[in-house]
Motif scaffolding. Sequence first.
Motif, PDB file in Angstrom:
ATOM      1  N   THR A 277      83.650 -50.765  25.558  1.00 37.99           N
ATOM      2  CA  THR A 277      83.947 -51.323  24.267  1.00 37.99           C
ATOM      3  C   THR A 277      83.976 -51.940  23.583  1.00 37.99           C
ATOM      4  O   THR A 277      85.334 -52.835  24.509  1.00 37.99           O
ATOM      5  CB  THR A 277      84.394 -49.733  24.296  1.00 37.99           C
ATOM      6  N   ILE A 279      86.170 -53.468  20.044  1.00 44.50           N
ATOM      7  CA  ILE A 279      86.945 -53.665  19.209  1.00 44.50           C
ATOM      8  C   ILE A 279      86.988 -55.717  17.832  1.00 44.50           C
ATOM      9  O   ILE A 279      88.075 -55.344  18.097  1.00 44.50           O
ATOM     10  CB  ILE A 279      87.981 -52.726  18.501  1.00 44.50           C
ATOM     11  N   THR A 302      79.658 -50.671  24.083  1.00 47.05           N
ATOM     12  CA  THR A 302      80.299 -49.763  22.311  1.00 47.05           C
ATOM     13  C   THR A 302      80.697 -51.267  21.099  1.00 47.05           C
ATOM     14  O   THR A 302      81.435 -51.471  21.634  1.00 47.05           O
ATOM     15  CB  THR A 302      80.704 -49.037  22.566  1.00 47.05           C
ATOM     16  N   LEU A 304      82.739 -51.178  17.860  1.00 45.94           N
ATOM     17  CA  LEU A 304      83.523 -50.605  16.789  1.00 45.94           C
ATOM     18  C   LEU A 304      84.182 -51.157  15.902  1.00 45.94           C
ATOM     19  O   LEU A 304      84.842 -52.791  15.968  1.00 45.94           O
ATOM     20  CB  LEU A 304      84.826 -49.525  17.144  1.00 45.94           C
TER      21      LEU A 304
END
Length: 338
Positions: A277, A279, A302, A304
Amino acid sequence: MSMVGLRRVVEPAGVLPQAAWRLAASPEIGPDETRIRVRRLNLDAASYRQLAEKHANNGDAIRAEVLDIVRTRGKMHNPVTGSGGMLIGVVEEVGPESPLAVKPGDLVATLVSLTLTPLVITDGLAGWDGLSEQVPAEGTAILFGRSIVGVLPDDLPPELALAVYDVCGAPALTDRVVRGYPAGAKVVVLGGAGKSGSLTLAAARRAGARTQAVVVNERERDALVEAGLADEVAIADARNPVAVAAAVGEPADVTVVCVDVPGCEHGAILATANGGTVIFFSMATSFPAAALGAEGLAADVTMLIGNGYVPGHAEFAVDLLRQVPAVRALFEARIAAD
């Protein structure tokens, strides 16, 4: 829909206050609104950096442009970076239909961006030299029914609380994401020596992660090593993807971008393991660059957008500051330097 501030939008019609070019910032409140007597603004890091670079650190010119932005737009909404900051002040009046849990006399911090907060400056920013993100100011600001506001804690100086509240979404979201990974997951923070970066490192470690910070120079590295907030500290220009990946070494499970300059998207993606992930907690992020970069690198990550709000985020960040003396020391040193 009145509680999201539509009555304050001047142009263009039909958009929400954050997307508006100009807001009506008059101090007379509607039934669901709250008026704040402003004491201090905190410009977000990306916005202040852009202004400082544009004006070659000329404080008078920076101050003049901030005043012009607020006067023109009815809010502090940097037209280049699209970002603003937040403020502290004293509650003056609360409309009878406002759901906010504040009362006249409360010293508060707005936990929503200045990009959507109707704002009037009345002192010409006479107490600000233009050379810091924190801006002593007098004026009025308006909060809507659906705004977020926090009463300042009694045990922290207002300037310190404001600095923490400005970035409180980053550690709270990092904690949530890291707890979705097994204990010992690797978390890399680009810009780990800054306000959001240091809190993020502390949050990741408390959530059971191994932490690595990437910073831009030896001074920041030495400060973080002395603070002991990261298990590893590396030096690299976050805008150089190859240098970032080399500095990180073993790819991260979670990479958090807390750097206030553009061009850090590809390095963060390259430093993150497939299934990991990223961010993005910087208003300097280009989200098209991030999306297209991940596609071009065939990166199964992913991504974010750190939107600055997680339920309980202010309390979470203040608790970290209280429990981790090294974080508080870094914040206080930064405030003193400003």
